[in-house]
Scaffold this active site. Sequence first.
Site, PDB file in Angstrom:
ATOM      1  N   THR A  45       0.850  -1.184   0.000  1.00 19.15           N
ATOM      2  CA  THR A  45       0.000   0.000   0.000  1.00 19.15           C
ATOM      3  C   THR A  45       0.888   1.236   0.000  1.00 19.15           C
ATOM      4  O   THR A  45       1.930   1.261   0.655  1.00 19.15           O
ATOM      5  CB  THR A  45      -0.944   0.013   1.219  1.00 19.15           C
ATOM      6  OG1 THR A  45      -1.757   1.194   1.185  1.00 19.15           O
ATOM      7  CG2 THR A  45      -0.178  -0.024   2.536  1.00 19.15           C
TER       8      THR A  45
ATOM      9  N   HIS B 232       2.500 -11.503  14.274  1.00 17.58           N
ATOM     10  CA  HIS B 232       3.557 -12.038  15.137  1.00 17.58           C
ATOM     11  C   HIS B 232       3.317 -13.499  15.506  1.00 17.58           C
ATOM     12  O   HIS B 232       4.221 -14.170  16.018  1.00 17.58           O
ATOM     13  CB  HIS B 232       3.647 -11.186  16.416  1.00 17.58           C
ATOM     14  CG  HIS B 232       4.996 -11.221  17.062  1.00 17.58           C
ATOM     15  ND1 HIS B 232       6.048 -11.964  16.579  1.00 17.58           N
ATOM     16  CD2 HIS B 232       5.458 -10.591  18.175  1.00 17.58           C
ATOM     17  CE1 HIS B 232       7.098 -11.803  17.360  1.00 17.58           C
ATOM     18  NE2 HIS B 232       6.766 -10.965  18.339  1.00 17.58           N
TER      19      HIS B 232
END
Length: 403
Positions: free
Chosen positions: A322, A374
Site C-alpha cells: 500500500t 507475530h
Amino acid sequence: MAVELIKVPSPGESVTEGRIAKWYKPDGSAVKVDEPLFELESDKAAQTVTAQVAGVLKIKVPEGDTVPIGAVVGEIDSAGTPAASAAPAQATPKPTAAAPQPASEGAVSPAAQRVLAERGVDAGQVTGTGPKGVVTKEDAVGYQSPAPKANGPAAAPPTSPPPAAKPTAPGSRETRQPMSMIRKRIAERLLESQNTTATLTTFNEADMTAIQDLRAKYNEKFEKKHGVKLGFMSVFVRAAVEALKAFPSANARIDGGDIVTQHFYDIGVAVSTEKGLVVPILRGADQLNFAAIEKAIGDLAKRARDGKIGVPDMTGGTFTITNGGVFGSLLSTPILNPPQTAILGMHTIQKRAVVVNDQIVIRPMMYLALSYDHRLIDGREAVQFLVRVKECVENPERMLLEI
C-alpha cells in the site's frame, strides 16, 4: 414484442446480493448495445452493468435497493418507443431546483420532506406558509425552533449563535447517507484484522536516489519501448518478491492449526477509488519484468476506478503493498489483509539530511513500514525482510542481475 430482462450478474462465488448504486439511464429512455445501464455495488466491488441489446429501458428496481444475485431489475424493449421525458429511479426524493407550482393545502415540498424525515417530524404537525398551504423548507426548519412563533418580533435570546453556525442547505448541519456495501465490508475486514491477528509494525527507510537516477536516465526510452512509464511501484513489487523468497513465512498463512506456505507470489496493490480502498491482485509477480508489472498495475487501477473490477481480481493474494505516500503520508502502520500475514507500506519521498561515508548529505528518503502477524513471523524475520526490501530498492540493479 422482444423484451430482454436485465438481471443482476454475479460478481463472484461468495457474493449473494448487490445494491443498485446508480442508474445511468432514466426510465423510458433509449439505450444502445454495451451502453452502461447501472452500477452494481456488492461488499467486494462495484461494477458497471451494460445493455446486451438496444431498445427502451424499463426500470423495475430503484436506486438504493439491495437485491439478490439473478434478480430482475429492469427490462429492455427492443420494439419500444422512448418516453418524451424520463427521470432515473431513486430510493429517496432528492432536492431539485424547480419553478413553484400550484399545490393543494397540506402538500409538502421535496426539500421540506427531506428536512422533516431527517428530524423525525410528522409533516402533519407543520403549518405550511407556501402557496396554497405548501410546507416549505423554511417551515420545516422553523418548526425545530424551541420557541413558538409569535405575531410580533420575538425577543432575542441572551446569546445568539454566530452566523456561521446557522444551518445551511438542505437545512441541516449534517448529512446522513447509507454506508456503501464496499465500505461496510472494509470496516468488517479491518475490525476482523485487528481482532484476529497479533499485529506488529517494524520500520526502516530507503534512499531513493538510485531509483530516481534510474528513472531520469531510462524513463524516456522505457516508455517509448513499452508504452508505459517506469514507476516506483514496479521496483517495490520486485523488491517484495525478492524478500518473500528469502523469508517464506511472510508469504504464508495460518489455516486453523496449520501453516500454509505458498510457493507463488500474487501481490495485492492497494488502489483508492471513490467507493473506497480496493486491492486488486497482480498474479505471478515473480514472473513479470518491470514493464509487465507497470502495465498490469495500470490496467488494474483503471478498471478499479471505472468500476469494472471483479471479485476474482481481488481474491487470493499472498502479500499486499500500500502506498500512502501518493497522498502525502510520511509514516503509517498498515493493517493486515487476512489471511495474509504481512503488508508493506510505502510513504512520501522527502529530502532529508543523512550521513553517507561520514558526510552529511541531502538525499530523497522514504520511510518503509512492514506490519506482520507475530503469531507466524518473528521480529528478527520481519526486520530482515524489511532490510532486504531496502537493499533492493537502494540497489535496483541487484534485482536485474538477480544477486
